[in-house]
Design a protein around this motif. Sequence first.
Motif, short mmCIF file in Angstrom:
data_model
loop_
_atom_site.label_atom_id
_atom_site.label_comp_id
_atom_site.label_asym_id
_atom_site.label_seq_id
_atom_site.Cartn_x
_atom_site.Cartn_y
_atom_site.Cartn_z
N ASP A 136 0.80 -1.23 0.00
CA ASP A 136 0.00 0.00 0.00
C ASP A 136 0.83 1.28 0.00
O ASP A 136 0.28 2.38 0.06
N GLY A 137 2.16 1.17 -0.05
CA GLY A 137 2.96 2.38 -0.07
C GLY A 137 4.45 2.09 -0.11
O GLY A 137 4.88 0.93 0.00
N LYS A 138 5.23 3.14 -0.27
CA LYS A 138 6.68 3.02 -0.24
C LYS A 138 7.20 3.56 1.08
O LYS A 138 6.84 4.66 1.50
N ALA A 139 8.06 2.78 1.73
CA ALA A 139 8.67 3.18 2.99
C ALA A 139 10.11 3.62 2.74
O ALA A 139 10.86 2.91 2.06
N SER A 140 10.49 4.76 3.29
CA SER A 140 11.85 5.29 3.12
C SER A 140 12.40 5.72 4.47
O SER A 140 11.66 6.25 5.31
N PHE A 141 13.70 5.51 4.66
CA PHE A 141 14.36 5.90 5.91
C PHE A 141 15.68 6.57 5.56
O PHE A 141 16.54 5.97 4.91
N ASP A 142 15.86 7.81 5.99
CA ASP A 142 17.07 8.57 5.67
C ASP A 142 18.06 8.64 6.83
O ASP A 142 19.07 9.34 6.76
N GLY A 143 17.78 7.90 7.90
CA GLY A 143 18.64 7.92 9.07
C GLY A 143 18.09 8.75 10.21
O GLY A 143 18.46 8.55 11.36
N ALA A 145 14.49 10.06 9.86
CA ALA A 145 13.02 10.00 9.82
C ALA A 145 12.58 8.93 8.83
O ALA A 145 13.31 8.58 7.90
N ILE A 146 11.36 8.43 9.03
CA ILE A 146 10.76 7.43 8.16
C ILE A 146 9.58 8.09 7.44
O ILE A 146 8.80 8.81 8.06
N SER A 147 9.47 7.82 6.15
CA SER A 147 8.37 8.36 5.37
C SER A 147 7.58 7.22 4.74
O SER A 147 8.17 6.25 4.26
N PHE A 148 6.26 7.35 4.74
CA PHE A 148 5.37 6.42 4.04
C PHE A 148 4.65 7.21 2.95
O PHE A 148 3.95 8.19 3.24
N ARG A 149 4.84 6.81 1.71
CA ARG A 149 4.15 7.45 0.59
C ARG A 149 3.15 6.44 0.02
O ARG A 149 3.54 5.39 -0.48
N TRP A 150 1.87 6.73 0.11
CA TRP A 150 0.83 5.77 -0.22
C TRP A 150 0.67 5.57 -1.72
O TRP A 150 0.83 6.50 -2.50
N PHE A 151 0.32 4.32 -2.10
CA PHE A 151 0.00 3.98 -3.48
C PHE A 151 -1.52 3.97 -3.63
O PHE A 151 -2.22 3.33 -2.83
N TRP A 152 -2.03 4.63 -4.65
CA TRP A 152 -3.49 4.68 -4.82
C TRP A 152 -4.06 3.31 -5.14
O TRP A 152 -5.23 3.05 -4.91
N PRO A 242 -2.11 4.57 9.79
CA PRO A 242 -1.18 5.38 9.00
C PRO A 242 0.27 5.26 9.45
O PRO A 242 1.17 5.76 8.78
N ALA A 243 0.51 4.58 10.58
CA ALA A 243 1.87 4.35 11.05
C ALA A 243 2.37 2.97 10.63
O ALA A 243 3.36 2.47 11.17
N ALA A 244 1.67 2.33 9.68
CA ALA A 244 2.05 0.99 9.24
C ALA A 244 1.91 0.86 7.73
O ALA A 244 1.07 1.52 7.12
N VAL A 245 2.75 0.00 7.15
CA VAL A 245 2.59 -0.39 5.75
C VAL A 245 2.38 -1.90 5.74
O VAL A 245 2.97 -2.63 6.53
N VAL A 246 1.51 -2.37 4.86
CA VAL A 246 1.22 -3.80 4.79
C VAL A 246 1.92 -4.40 3.59
O VAL A 246 2.16 -3.74 2.58
N PHE A 247 2.26 -5.68 3.73
CA PHE A 247 2.97 -6.39 2.68
C PHE A 247 1.98 -7.16 1.80
O PHE A 247 0.77 -7.11 2.02
N GLY A 248 2.49 -7.88 0.84
CA GLY A 248 1.64 -8.67 -0.05
C GLY A 248 2.52 -9.52 -0.94
O GLY A 248 3.75 -9.53 -0.78
#
Length: 328
Positions: A136-143, A145-152, A242-248
């Motif tokens: 449902d989204g892309k998770a990124s970590f820059d050291g 902070a963590i960002s979740f960008r959702w996929f429609w 919103p603090a989680a991303v799910v796998f598949g």
Amino acid sequence: MGDVLAGFQTVWEFDTDSMLIRFERGIRTPKLLQALGERRIPFEALSGVELAVGKRGTVVLRAVPRPGADPLMDAADGQLKEAYDPYRLVLPAERETLADYYAERIRESLCPDADVPAEAHLVTVPPAPLSFKAYDGKASFDGKAISFRWFWTGASSEKWKVGDQHFRIDELTGVEWRSPESRGSAGTATKEGSAKGASAKGGAAKDGTARNGTGKGGGHGYLRLLRRSAEDEPLGRPDQDPAAVVFGMGYGLVHQSLPFAAAVLEAIRASSPVPCPEGAPSSNRAGAPRRDPADIAERIRHLGELHTAGLLTDDEFSAKKAELLAEL
């Protein structure tokens, strides 16, 4: 020790205070081990070593990590398949005597507190930046902070309503990683169970509600960030959180999502002050025993690795180094 013990897809190189575990690249080597490449394991990070009969004429030598010493194993929380275990060395059965010899040498090198959970992470993880695609989204970590960008195509309406998310390390207390190869799903609930996340204190975070069943997109597993502001709230469904991303299927693969979770956990713990027992204002309060200089030096070396990897700022590194030197 200065010796090398080579097994199938894995090699252990011994030093006086640690061992270097190297994983071969090849079609038979699990992708997680290939992604890790090699890992330096201080004997201080181990609680023991086991030797057992393996399958098809093999013996298995396994180093046992101390709880709290390795953020990768803390995040995995016992969910890894045997083939993915980075502490396993498989050898031909005819080398059992040699394996037993090295097992005894490792036991002799264990620290006196081997049975006690480690106060700090002693094994490094892949450095940031890191990212992976969940369902449902892309998770990124820059050291920092963590960002979740959702996929429609995969995100729930609840996540779309709140928009893309950004979490600073100091806002978090731990992570909860559920393997994408687990049978449970992150979607519609049919059965409630207990889920534990890895906390910055090296143990399990408070219990929350995990959901099993068949969810949107058939997702299996998830990565949830445990927020300081929501410590007293029950954990809900990951596909709504919103603090989680799910796998598949094909998303959040172990070799991508687990090192990510471990790196986040390491950063959280590195940024969290170590609590002083009995409410003491300083870790070197009056009457407290002096620390072993060798232990202090090892801790400073570990902080230097975190600083080099970008997980600690210059100010954080200097402050923590000063705290350790004050304990001498």
